[in-house]
Design an enzyme around this catalytic site. Sequence first.
Site: not given
Ligand code: NAP
Length: 295
Positions: A22, A73, A94, A109, A133-135, A137, A158, A257
């Site tokens: 980190s 988290k 966070n 975030d 996306g719906a994770g 972030a 998805r 980002g």
């Molecule tokens: P997460 O909770 O695991 O969520 C990942 C998301 O990506 C889910 O909604 C998932 O979709 C989607 N996804 C994964 N593979 C996919 C595919 N092949 N096709 C379509 N959708 C797909 O992860 P997160 O923590 O939100 O992080 C997501 C991204 O943001 C990462 O790349 C991370 O590095 C980046 N990030 C950046 C910051 C920053 O400060 N810049 C902060 C946090 C995260 P489903 O819901 O459909 O399964």
Amino acid sequence: MNYEITGKTKLTALLGSPVSHSISPQMHNEAFRHLGLDYVYLAFDVKPEYLKETIAGLKAVGICGFNLTMPLKVHILPLLDELTPAAKLAGAVNTVIVKDQRLIGHTTDGIGYMRSVLEAGHNIIGKKMTLLGAGGAATAICVQAALDGVASIDMFKRKNDSWDKTEAFCLRTASETGCQIRLLDIENAALLAESISESAILTNATNVGMSPDISCSPVSNPSILSKGLIVSDIIYNPRETLLLQQAKAQGCPCFNGMDMLLYQGAASFQCWTGQEMPTSLIKQKYFHSNFLNCT
Ligand code: NAP
């Protein structure tokens, strides 16, 4: 500036697993040093099964605040006394502020993302956002954009096991904020193209395009990225994802980002110290390419 740990030094920390990669300790400690604040920020590798004891111990020794990263988290939620409205809606925390022995959970975030949009010179208040996306972030961004006054958000994901849970999240967030929020199928190319054509901004908050799979983009047909559309990708490794390369080629203003990462940290810093993080200094010192490639 002279800086040493004293008997009065206040503790802040990052909890998660892994944490050794980190950038947060460098960011916060540099900012404390620069502002002459008697604080220190340490990273602790904590697995979910040890979180409860860790929190009890940190509370007992008077920690004044801490960050949570993956996978903690959501695990932290039952251990908190209070949640900010954004953290409650996002269902994830966070940043924790310790006040009068009470633990207050917050999420920065989304704040970091919305500030990154502003710093890139864009105003999206009252406009429409297409969010991929719906994770963790994406939900944080959705909540903060809705709270800040973005008029409508189309969230694409998805159609998998988490669809119903995300749909409930969208309904709840729309009803609490007044923002129009729809959940749509990311595989539906026609709907995606229509949403993008109505939006001021397209935000990629999926993992698609993240290192090492840098040859992927969440947009299969780049011609749907029209010239005036702002395109942002919250991925920062690589600095320029395939989506951003496609957007650039279409003449769209775009950004990655990095600033979201910086400003979410700045918002936590402000919660604990009441002071503005010297973000230009931090950016200059720690956000050069070689440093971030190893995070
Ligand atoms: P997460 O909770 O695991 O969520 C990942 C998301 O990506 C889910 O909604 C998932 O979709 C989607 N996804 C994964 N593979 C996919 C595919 N092949 N096709 C379509 N959708 C797909 O992860 P997160 O923590 O939100 O992080 C997501 C991204 O943001 C990462 O790349 C991370 O590095 C980046 N990030 C950046 C910051 C920053 O400060 N810049 C902060 C946090 C995260 P489903 O819901 O459909 O399964």
